[in-house]
Design a protein around this motif. Structure first.
Motif, PDB file in Angstrom:
ATOM      1  N   PRO A   1      -9.524 -25.610  -9.178  1.00 33.52           N
ATOM      2  CA  PRO A   1     -10.549 -26.450  -9.800  1.00 33.52           C
ATOM      3  C   PRO A   1     -11.799 -25.692 -10.233  1.00 33.52           C
ATOM      4  O   PRO A   1     -12.522 -26.153 -11.118  1.00 33.52           O
ATOM      5  CB  PRO A   1     -10.871 -27.496  -8.720  1.00 33.52           C
ATOM      6  N   GLY A   2     -12.065 -24.525  -9.648  1.00 32.50           N
ATOM      7  CA  GLY A   2     -13.198 -23.734 -10.078  1.00 32.50           C
ATOM      8  C   GLY A   2     -13.092 -23.283 -11.523  1.00 32.50           C
ATOM      9  O   GLY A   2     -14.100 -23.025 -12.185  1.00 32.50           O
ATOM     10  N   ARG A   3     -11.867 -23.224 -12.044  1.00 33.60           N
ATOM     11  CA  ARG A   3     -11.645 -22.850 -13.447  1.00 33.60           C
ATOM     12  C   ARG A   3     -11.247 -24.053 -14.305  1.00 33.60           C
ATOM     13  O   ARG A   3     -11.658 -24.170 -15.446  1.00 33.60           O
ATOM     14  CB  ARG A   3     -10.581 -21.760 -13.545  1.00 33.60           C
ATOM     15  N   THR A   4     -10.400 -24.909 -13.763  1.00 32.31           N
ATOM     16  CA  THR A   4      -9.861 -26.004 -14.576  1.00 32.31           C
ATOM     17  C   THR A   4     -10.730 -27.264 -14.537  1.00 32.31           C
ATOM     18  O   THR A   4     -10.554 -28.138 -15.374  1.00 32.31           O
ATOM     19  CB  THR A   4      -8.458 -26.399 -14.095  1.00 32.31           C
ATOM     20  N   VAL A   5     -11.621 -27.367 -13.549  1.00 34.83           N
ATOM     21  CA  VAL A   5     -12.387 -28.568 -13.223  1.00 34.83           C
ATOM     22  C   VAL A   5     -11.457 -29.623 -12.612  1.00 34.83           C
ATOM     23  O   VAL A   5     -11.773 -30.232 -11.590  1.00 34.83           O
ATOM     24  CB  VAL A   5     -13.159 -29.143 -14.434  1.00 34.83           C
ATOM     25  N   THR A   6     -10.303 -29.848 -13.206  1.00 31.93           N
ATOM     26  CA  THR A   6      -9.313 -30.767 -12.659  1.00 31.93           C
ATOM     27  C   THR A   6      -8.851 -30.285 -11.284  1.00 31.93           C
ATOM     28  O   THR A   6      -8.566 -29.107 -11.096  1.00 31.93           O
ATOM     29  CB  THR A   6      -8.093 -30.838 -13.593  1.00 31.93           C
ATOM     30  N   ASP A   7      -8.772 -31.203 -10.339  1.00 31.55           N
ATOM     31  CA  ASP A   7      -8.392 -30.877  -8.964  1.00 31.55           C
ATOM     32  C   ASP A   7      -7.203 -31.737  -8.560  1.00 31.55           C
ATOM     33  O   ASP A   7      -7.274 -32.970  -8.598  1.00 31.55           O
ATOM     34  CB  ASP A   7      -9.581 -31.140  -8.031  1.00 31.55           C
ATOM     35  N   ILE A   8      -6.101 -31.091  -8.184  1.00 27.59           N
ATOM     36  CA  ILE A   8      -4.944 -31.841  -7.687  1.00 27.59           C
ATOM     37  C   ILE A   8      -5.249 -32.232  -6.238  1.00 27.59           C
ATOM     38  O   ILE A   8      -5.162 -31.405  -5.331  1.00 27.59           O
ATOM     39  CB  ILE A   8      -3.646 -31.020  -7.743  1.00 27.59           C
ATOM     40  N   GLN A   9      -5.613 -33.477  -6.026  1.00 28.73           N
ATOM     41  CA  GLN A   9      -5.922 -33.933  -4.675  1.00 28.73           C
ATOM     42  C   GLN A   9      -4.646 -33.919  -3.819  1.00 28.73           C
ATOM     43  O   GLN A   9      -3.530 -34.056  -4.320  1.00 28.73           O
ATOM     44  CB  GLN A   9      -6.504 -35.337  -4.725  1.00 28.73           C
TER      45      GLN A   9
ATOM     46  N   ALA B   1      -5.966 -22.481  -4.783  1.00 25.69           N
ATOM     47  CA  ALA B   1      -7.246 -21.791  -4.895  1.00 25.69           C
ATOM     48  C   ALA B   1      -8.394 -22.790  -4.870  1.00 25.69           C
ATOM     49  O   ALA B   1      -9.449 -22.555  -5.450  1.00 25.69           O
ATOM     50  CB  ALA B   1      -7.286 -20.955  -6.173  1.00 25.69           C
ATOM     51  N   SER B   2      -8.171 -23.905  -4.183  1.00 30.21           N
ATOM     52  CA  SER B   2      -9.208 -24.936  -4.096  1.00 30.21           C
ATOM     53  C   SER B   2     -10.356 -24.498  -3.199  1.00 30.21           C
ATOM     54  O   SER B   2     -11.475 -25.011  -3.322  1.00 30.21           O
ATOM     55  CB  SER B   2      -8.619 -26.247  -3.569  1.00 30.21           C
ATOM     56  N   GLY B   3     -10.083 -23.586  -2.275  1.00 33.64           N
ATOM     57  CA  GLY B   3     -11.084 -23.191  -1.301  1.00 33.64           C
ATOM     58  C   GLY B   3     -11.234 -24.161  -0.147  1.00 33.64           C
ATOM     59  O   GLY B   3     -12.036 -23.925   0.762  1.00 33.64           O
ATOM     60  N   ALA B   4     -10.464 -25.242  -0.158  1.00 34.96           N
ATOM     61  CA  ALA B   4     -10.509 -26.249   0.907  1.00 34.96           C
ATOM     62  C   ALA B   4      -9.383 -25.949   1.888  1.00 34.96           C
ATOM     63  O   ALA B   4      -8.248 -26.410   1.722  1.00 34.96           O
ATOM     64  CB  ALA B   4     -10.373 -27.648   0.322  1.00 34.96           C
ATOM     65  N   ILE B   5      -9.692 -25.166   2.904  1.00 42.32           N
ATOM     66  CA  ILE B   5      -8.651 -24.629   3.776  1.00 42.32           C
ATOM     67  C   ILE B   5      -7.903 -25.717   4.532  1.00 42.32           C
ATOM     68  O   ILE B   5      -6.716 -25.564   4.840  1.00 42.32           O
ATOM     69  CB  ILE B   5      -9.268 -23.591   4.743  1.00 42.32           C
ATOM     70  N   ALA B   6      -8.554 -26.857   4.803  1.00 42.40           N
ATOM     71  CA  ALA B   6      -7.873 -27.937   5.526  1.00 42.40           C
ATOM     72  C   ALA B   6      -6.706 -28.508   4.737  1.00 42.40           C
ATOM     73  O   ALA B   6      -5.824 -29.170   5.308  1.00 42.40           O
ATOM     74  CB  ALA B   6      -8.865 -29.041   5.879  1.00 42.40           C
ATOM     75  N   ARG B   7      -6.673 -28.250   3.431  1.00 40.24           N
ATOM     76  CA  ARG B   7      -5.572 -28.784   2.629  1.00 40.24           C
ATOM     77  C   ARG B   7      -4.226 -28.166   3.026  1.00 40.24           C
ATOM     78  O   ARG B   7      -3.181 -28.780   2.784  1.00 40.24           O
ATOM     79  CB  ARG B   7      -5.837 -28.554   1.145  1.00 40.24           C
ATOM     80  N   VAL B   8      -4.241 -26.988   3.614  1.00 38.91           N
ATOM     81  CA  VAL B   8      -2.974 -26.412   4.069  1.00 38.91           C
ATOM     82  C   VAL B   8      -2.301 -27.382   5.042  1.00 38.91           C
ATOM     83  O   VAL B   8      -1.104 -27.655   4.943  1.00 38.91           O
ATOM     84  CB  VAL B   8      -3.186 -25.040   4.732  1.00 38.91           C
ATOM     85  N   SER B   9      -3.070 -27.907   5.963  1.00 43.26           N
ATOM     86  CA  SER B   9      -2.516 -28.862   6.927  1.00 43.26           C
ATOM     87  C   SER B   9      -2.149 -30.184   6.267  1.00 43.26           C
ATOM     88  O   SER B   9      -1.120 -30.786   6.587  1.00 43.26           O
ATOM     89  CB  SER B   9      -3.516 -29.101   8.062  1.00 43.26           C
ATOM     90  N   ALA B  10      -2.980 -30.643   5.332  1.00 40.44           N
ATOM     91  CA  ALA B  10      -2.682 -31.900   4.640  1.00 40.44           C
ATOM     92  C   ALA B  10      -1.393 -31.783   3.832  1.00 40.44           C
ATOM     93  O   ALA B  10      -0.557 -32.691   3.839  1.00 40.44           O
ATOM     94  CB  ALA B  10      -3.849 -32.279   3.731  1.00 40.44           C
ATOM     95  N   HIS B  11      -1.229 -30.665   3.142  1.00 39.51           N
ATOM     96  CA  HIS B  11      -0.001 -30.453   2.363  1.00 39.51           C
ATOM     97  C   HIS B  11       1.208 -30.297   3.284  1.00 39.51           C
ATOM     98  O   HIS B  11       2.306 -30.775   2.986  1.00 39.51           O
ATOM     99  CB  HIS B  11      -0.151 -29.213   1.487  1.00 39.51           C
ATOM    100  N   ARG B  12       1.003 -29.622   4.386  1.00 37.53           N
ATOM    101  CA  ARG B  12       2.088 -29.425   5.352  1.00 37.53           C
ATOM    102  C   ARG B  12       2.542 -30.766   5.931  1.00 37.53           C
ATOM    103  O   ARG B  12       3.740 -31.024   6.067  1.00 37.53           O
ATOM    104  CB  ARG B  12       1.588 -28.487   6.451  1.00 37.53           C
TER     105      ARG B  12
END
Length: 294
Positions: free
Chosen positions: A136-144, A165-176
């Motif tokens: 999202p830092g480049r695309t602005v669009t963020d895949i939640q 490359a969202s920088g939101a490290i907690a998403r690893v657990s959310a995706h998992r």
């Protein structure tokens, strides 16, 4: 399907902006010899935004040819136009790529439903695995996370991994939690790869691996072996480089670093990208010395 240290390859340009095929082939051989586990041609670091479509997929074809089956090739192929993105996947397939790296639509900023429908349409047409790329830092669009889970679980045979490359490290657990522990998560940020892997990641699509492929491969191998003491030592050695390569607009600093570790590497960049500032070059020099690369 993918793991370990995967360089987002720079594209070597001569001073006049012409693509240097001989240097590119040499770079690919060096990357494989040094332990890189896959290759990403024509991504952001590869200056895809300033390549014509014919150049783009010609370079992918060269990468596939030079890799010669030794490692997989993940071709950058995203677009903010769904029809163009579908055509790009077809061209990546024709060029021999093993997968396509796809950002969500940028600039036009679709809703989460629009992002889902974009990838659903691609899944209906794709005959090549897709690695989602959320930056999202480049695309602005963020895949939640909920949208990513919806995409992956609806089309599990197509969407085989994510470069996050969202920088939101907690998403690893959310995706998992949503996609299951076997879904491949790759960090898109070198500086966060240690924490990312500890939380369940499988590797990194890396900028730093252009410059330090062996160290990055050793770092990823330590993580995969759960030897986090060794991984932390390598993280400490590499962190100044991870930071320095973004002290000016990328890929300027990484191309400067390449000239330091690969004498004779061409200095060309295509406008609007420019050579990094003196301060950035000094930071890169210090980081290379800290890592023992010069």
């Amino acid at each position: 399907m993918f793991s370990g240290s995967i360089p987002a390859l720079v594209t070597p340009f001569a001073a006049d902006g012409a693509f240097d095929e001989a240097v590119y082939r040499d770079l690919i051989d060096w990357q494989i010899t040094e332990g890189s586990s896959a290759l990403v041609p024509c991504g952001t670091t590869g200056e895809a935004a300033t390549l014509t479509a014919d150049e783009h997929f010609g370079i992918v074809r060269i990468c596939v040819d030079q890799a010669a089956g030794r490692v997989p090739v993940i071709a950058g192929a995203g677009s903010n136009d769904t029809q163009v993105a579908a055509a790009n996947i077809r061209r990546a397939k024709e060029a021999g790529a093993d997968a396509a790296l796809m950002v969500p639509p940028y600039y036009n900023r679709p809703s989460q439903e629009g992002i889902y429908q974009h990838f659903a349409r691609l899944a209906e047409q794709a005959d090549l695995p897709i690695v989602l790329y959320n930056v999202p830092g480049r695309t602005v669009t963020d895949i939640q996370p909920a949208t990513l889970v919806r995409i992956v679980t609806t089309f599990p045979d197509i969407f085989v991994a994510v470069k996050d490359a969202s920088g939101a490290i907690a998403r690893v657990s959310a995706h998992r939690a949503g996609c299951g522990p076997d879904f491949v998560q790759l960090s898109g940020n070198d500086d966060m790869a240690l924490a990312f892997n500890a939380m369940g990641g499988r590797g990194c699509i890396s900028v730093s691996a252009n410059v330090a492929p062996r160290l990055c491969a050793e770092f990823q191998a330590a993580c995969q072996a759960s030897d986090y003491a060794a991984a932390l030592a390598l993280q400490d050695r590499l962190y100044p480089l991870h930071d320095a390569l973004f002290t000016d607009a990328s890929p300027g600093p990484v191309k400067y670093a390449m000239t330091r570790v690969r004498p004779g590497f061409p200095q060309g960049l295509r406008l609007p990208m420019t050579w990094p500032s003196e301060a950035s070059r000094n930071a890169v020099d210090a980081a290379l010395a800290h890592a023992g690369l010069v």
